[in-house]
Design a protein around this motif. Structure first.
Motif, PDB file in Angstrom:
ATOM      1  N   ASN A  18       0.804  -1.224   0.000  1.00  0.00           N
ATOM      2  CA  ASN A  18       0.000   0.000   0.000  1.00  0.00           C
ATOM      3  C   ASN A  18       0.838   1.276   0.000  1.00  0.00           C
ATOM      4  N   LYS A  19       2.129   1.146  -0.333  1.00  0.00           N
ATOM      5  CA  LYS A  19       3.005   2.305  -0.395  1.00  0.00           C
ATOM      6  C   LYS A  19       3.719   2.314  -1.741  1.00  0.00           C
ATOM      7  N   PRO A  20       3.607   3.426  -2.505  1.00  0.00           N
ATOM      8  CA  PRO A  20       4.277   3.458  -3.806  1.00  0.00           C
ATOM      9  C   PRO A  20       5.794   3.330  -3.660  1.00  0.00           C
ATOM     10  N   PRO A  21       6.436   2.493  -4.473  1.00  0.00           N
ATOM     11  CA  PRO A  21       7.908   2.429  -4.449  1.00  0.00           C
ATOM     12  C   PRO A  21       8.502   3.764  -4.881  1.00  0.00           C
ATOM     13  N   THR A  22       9.746   3.968  -4.554  1.00  0.00           N
ATOM     14  CA  THR A  22      10.428   5.226  -4.886  1.00  0.00           C
ATOM     15  C   THR A  22      10.399   5.477  -6.396  1.00  0.00           C
ATOM     16  N   GLY A  23       9.939   6.668  -6.760  1.00  0.00           N
ATOM     17  CA  GLY A  23       9.895   7.060  -8.158  1.00  0.00           C
ATOM     18  C   GLY A  23       8.642   6.647  -8.900  1.00  0.00           C
ATOM     19  N   LEU A  24       7.716   5.951  -8.235  1.00  0.00           N
ATOM     20  CA  LEU A  24       6.472   5.512  -8.870  1.00  0.00           C
ATOM     21  C   LEU A  24       5.287   6.100  -8.117  1.00  0.00           C
ATOM     22  N   ARG A  25       4.147   6.184  -8.800  1.00  0.00           N
ATOM     23  CA  ARG A  25       2.980   6.805  -8.169  1.00  0.00           C
ATOM     24  C   ARG A  25       1.946   5.789  -7.711  1.00  0.00           C
ATOM     25  N   LEU A  26       1.924   4.590  -8.330  1.00  0.00           N
ATOM     26  CA  LEU A  26       0.933   3.589  -7.967  1.00  0.00           C
ATOM     27  C   LEU A  26       1.455   2.674  -6.870  1.00  0.00           C
ATOM     28  N   THR A  36       8.459  -4.311  -9.693  1.00  0.00           N
ATOM     29  CA  THR A  36       8.820  -3.140 -10.492  1.00  0.00           C
ATOM     30  C   THR A  36       9.913  -3.562 -11.462  1.00  0.00           C
ATOM     31  N   ARG A  37       9.891  -2.946 -12.653  1.00  0.00           N
ATOM     32  CA  ARG A  37      10.880  -3.296 -13.671  1.00  0.00           C
ATOM     33  C   ARG A  37      11.649  -2.077 -14.138  1.00  0.00           C
ATOM     34  N   GLY A  38      11.570  -0.962 -13.400  1.00  0.00           N
ATOM     35  CA  GLY A  38      12.277   0.243 -13.802  1.00  0.00           C
ATOM     36  C   GLY A  38      11.539   0.969 -14.900  1.00  0.00           C
ATOM     37  N   ALA A  39      11.922   2.209 -15.141  1.00  0.00           N
ATOM     38  CA  ALA A  39      11.357   3.040 -16.216  1.00  0.00           C
ATOM     39  C   ALA A  39       9.837   3.108 -16.151  1.00  0.00           C
ATOM     40  N   GLY A  40       9.285   3.141 -14.933  1.00  0.00           N
ATOM     41  CA  GLY A  40       7.846   3.316 -14.767  1.00  0.00           C
ATOM     42  C   GLY A  40       7.007   2.126 -15.175  1.00  0.00           C
ATOM     43  N   GLN A  41       7.549   0.946 -15.091  1.00  0.00           N
ATOM     44  CA  GLN A  41       6.801  -0.244 -15.508  1.00  0.00           C
ATOM     45  C   GLN A  41       6.641  -1.218 -14.354  1.00  0.00           C
ATOM     46  N   TRP A  42       5.444  -1.794 -14.265  1.00  0.00           N
ATOM     47  CA  TRP A  42       5.128  -2.812 -13.265  1.00  0.00           C
ATOM     48  C   TRP A  42       4.918  -4.165 -13.955  1.00  0.00           C
ATOM     49  N   GLN A  43       5.157  -5.220 -13.189  1.00  0.00           N
ATOM     50  CA  GLN A  43       4.825  -6.577 -13.626  1.00  0.00           C
ATOM     51  C   GLN A  43       4.011  -7.234 -12.516  1.00  0.00           C
ATOM     52  N   VAL A  91       1.388  -9.896 -16.416  1.00  0.00           N
ATOM     53  CA  VAL A  91       0.765  -8.675 -16.922  1.00  0.00           C
ATOM     54  C   VAL A  91       1.695  -7.504 -16.661  1.00  0.00           C
ATOM     55  N   TYR A  92       1.805  -6.592 -17.640  1.00  0.00           N
ATOM     56  CA  TYR A  92       2.622  -5.399 -17.490  1.00  0.00           C
ATOM     57  C   TYR A  92       1.716  -4.174 -17.446  1.00  0.00           C
ATOM     58  N   VAL A  93       2.002  -3.285 -16.500  1.00  0.00           N
ATOM     59  CA  VAL A  93       1.199  -2.083 -16.289  1.00  0.00           C
ATOM     60  C   VAL A  93       2.114  -0.871 -16.320  1.00  0.00           C
ATOM     61  N   ASP A  94       1.716   0.141 -17.080  1.00  0.00           N
ATOM     62  CA  ASP A  94       2.473   1.393 -17.131  1.00  0.00           C
ATOM     63  C   ASP A  94       2.093   2.250 -15.931  1.00  0.00           C
ATOM     64  N   ASP A  95       3.109   2.677 -15.162  1.00  0.00           N
ATOM     65  CA  ASP A  95       2.835   3.432 -13.940  1.00  0.00           C
ATOM     66  C   ASP A  95       2.244   4.799 -14.248  1.00  0.00           C
ATOM     67  N   GLY A  96       2.660   5.433 -15.329  1.00  0.00           N
ATOM     68  CA  GLY A  96       2.184   6.773 -15.643  1.00  0.00           C
ATOM     69  C   GLY A  96       0.733   6.814 -16.054  1.00  0.00           C
ATOM     70  N   SER A  97       0.344   5.921 -16.972  1.00  0.00           N
ATOM     71  CA  SER A  97      -1.024   5.937 -17.486  1.00  0.00           C
ATOM     72  C   SER A  97      -1.956   5.018 -16.724  1.00  0.00           C
ATOM     73  N   GLY A  98      -1.374   4.091 -15.959  1.00  0.00           N
ATOM     74  CA  GLY A  98      -2.204   3.146 -15.235  1.00  0.00           C
ATOM     75  C   GLY A  98      -2.913   2.159 -16.146  1.00  0.00           C
ATOM     76  N   SER A  99      -2.342   1.875 -17.321  1.00  0.00           N
ATOM     77  CA  SER A  99      -2.969   0.978 -18.284  1.00  0.00           C
ATOM     78  C   SER A  99      -2.130  -0.276 -18.475  1.00  0.00           C
TER      79      SER A  99
END
Length: 547
Positions: free
Chosen positions: A35-43, A74-81, A97-105
């Protein structure tokens, strides 16, 4: 969503997550604070899991596995797995599944064999880079077939044209592979492999031979000029655009181990843990380029791998030229060199900087020394201890050219084979590395799963054993039939045996086409009869006398 982070579960998640390459070059890092965003990410991990689970592909897979356990990375460059694993002692990754941290898609979602096999996902440029572009591939296909088209007699199509189209038809399968349509790309390979197998077997028994000499639409000297330009294009594209896949990276690692006196097999870097699956000759072949270009110790641009791949490619082209010149003269030599330079799959292999061209090079070398039993034994042993499929050519080259060899020749072949194999294996034997060699090569490859064959994709195990038995039978029979053979029959049999082996493999890939392509071209082109040369007297009689 509640979950249990047992030590076994976390370890399995980390290992499996790292083992499945993704679109990003960054390694996945498990997120434990949900429930806490990792450093550099918003989600947060909880938000990402909710987004991933809402994707229609995820809902379908989770509907079949409602008790699957999710983990977020986290996979760096604003990407989640987000990966879902099966429950039980042996956890298996079911959904990735891969999720973009910026767009949330959701950017990607993979199930089935495409979870474990990132090469089945159709990532752009993963193999061959820009050569896959239609503006490169289609012109190469046209250049490959252009010299053989009957421009003056457009309705005069022959079996050769069908053969060349069959060699190009693997492009259809590759197109589906590049779009992650493995269910179509895999079965589409087998009709063309089977056609070429039958065609080469018929040629080896003197059936289906053309009755007319080979007629080129483009003069051989022009083809020679084209070879120069094509080689320049291939070298330039390799330098500026190609990528180094794991097999060529493995060659550099193995060469470095040899130079530093380390065990060749076992204790490999984590980013290429299964790179020690080839024979020792594969790693010896990279030693010169490793000495010249060095190695940083990481998977960087690897100039040593580029240099080795270019050397294998150019030497194979040169070997085909010399072989064709010996069989039929400079026209056939030039045509074979041109066919290698223009065929898109040889460039596909070069652009991947694969070691598979080394297999082709050693088989071409075996054809070049076919008149010497000792030299045949050496080259076949070297080929087999590069990639083990080449051992299937052992009985064929035991026989060699002409009739059944004399006892002295048989002994020379077997002795040369045995001595060469012993010398090649000395570092493994001296270091007490033999058991590791067996586990990491023969045993690993015999039990290796893969979705890139109909056997691995659909599980036809009984049928695969039958095909494997037929491949072994063909390899053994090649020592006895046909009763007499020349260069065409020898090349045709070598190509047929390699195709039969490939038909039986659990793991097949487009890079393996170069294993049989040189022999197929030698057999298909050299099977044409020589042009009938008019005697000088007859030619003089045809010239009108001066008034």
């Amino acid at each position: 969503m509640a979950r249990r982070f047992s030590r076994v579960s976390i370890l399995a998640a980390l290992v499996l997550g790292a083992a499945a390459p993704a679109a990003s070059a960054d390694s996945p890092t498990l997120v434990t604070q949900l429930n806490k965003p990792p450093t550099g990410l918003r989600l947060t991990a909880t938000q990402v899991e909710r987004i991933a689970a809402a994707d229609p592909r995820s809902r379908a897979e989770l509907g079949r596995h409602p008790r699957a356990i999710p983990y977020e990375y986290t996979r760096g460059a604003g990407q989640w797995q987000v990966s879902w694993f099966s429950r039980g002692r042996t956890q298996r990754e079911l959904l990735e599944v891969y999720v973009d941290d910026g767009s949330g898609s959701v950017t990607e979602a993979w199930t089935g064999y495409q979870v474990a096999w990132s090469m089945a996902r159709g990532y752009s440029g993963a193999f061959g880079r820009r050569v896959n572009a239609l503006y490169v591939w289609l012109p190469l296909c046209a250049l490959f077939i252009l010299p053989f088209l009957p421009w003056r007699r457009p309705r005069r199509f022959t079996l050769l044209h069908l053969d060349l189209l069959a060699l190009l038809a693997f492009s259809v399968s590759l197109a589906f592979f590049n779009h992650a349509r493995i269910g179509l790309s895999v079965p589409l390979v087998y009709p063309f492999l089977t056609y070429l197998l039958v065609r080469l077997l018929l040629l080896s028994f003197g059936r289906g031979r053309p009755r007319e000499p080979l007629r080129l639409a483009i003069p051989a000297p022009w083809l020679g000029v084209a070879v120069v330009f094509l080689v320049g294009f291939r070298v330039g594209l390799n330098v500026v655009d190609s990528n180094v896949i794991d097999v060529s990276y493995a060659g550099v690692i193995g060469a470095d181990k040899l130079l530093h006196g380390k065990h060749l097999y076992g204790h490999w870097p984590q980013d290429n843990a299964y790179g020690d699956t080839y024979g020792p000759v594969n790693y010896y072949a990279y030693v010169p380029s490793r000495l010249i270009f060095g190695w940083s110790g990481s998977w960087d641009d690897l100039p040593a791998a580029h240099a080795a791949a270019l050397a294998f490619d150019l030497l194979t082209l040169l070997g085909l030229y010399v072989l064709g010149r010996r069989i039929r003269g400079p026209t056939l030599g030039t045509t074979l060199a041109y066919a290698w330079a223009a065929y898109p799959f040889t460039l596909f292999t070069l652009e991947s900087n694969s070691n598979d061209t080394l297999v082709a090079l050693l088989i071409v070398a075996a054809l070049l020394v076919a008149t010497s039993a000792t030299a045949r034994g050496v080259t076949v042993a070297l080929g087999g201890l590069t990639k083990f499929a080449s051992f299937a050519l052992g009985p064929l080259f035991l026989r060699g050219l002409g009739g059944w060899p004399r006892r002295r020749e048989l002994i020379a072949y077997l002795a040369a084979f045995a001595v060469t194999a012993l010398v090649v294996m000395l570092p493994v034997l001296i270091d007490g590395n033999l058991s590791t060699f067996w586990r990491h090569t023969i045993s690993y490859q015999a039990t290796r799963p893969s979705p890139f064959s109909i056997w691995g994709l659909w599980g036809f195990h009984v049928e695969q054993r039958l095909v494997q038995g037929l491949a072994v039978a063909l390899a053994v029979a090649a020592a006895f039939v046909p009763r007499r053979r020349g260069p065409v029959e020898l090349a045709a049999l070598a190509g047929a045996i390699m195709i039969a082996v490939e038909l039986s493999l659990t793991h097949w890939f487009y890079l393996y086409i170069v294993w049989f392509f040189p022999m197929a071209m030698v057999a298909l082109l050299a099977a044409h009869p020589e042009p009938v040369r008019e005697p000088a007297v007859e030619r003089a009689m045809l010239v009108p006398a001066a008034a």
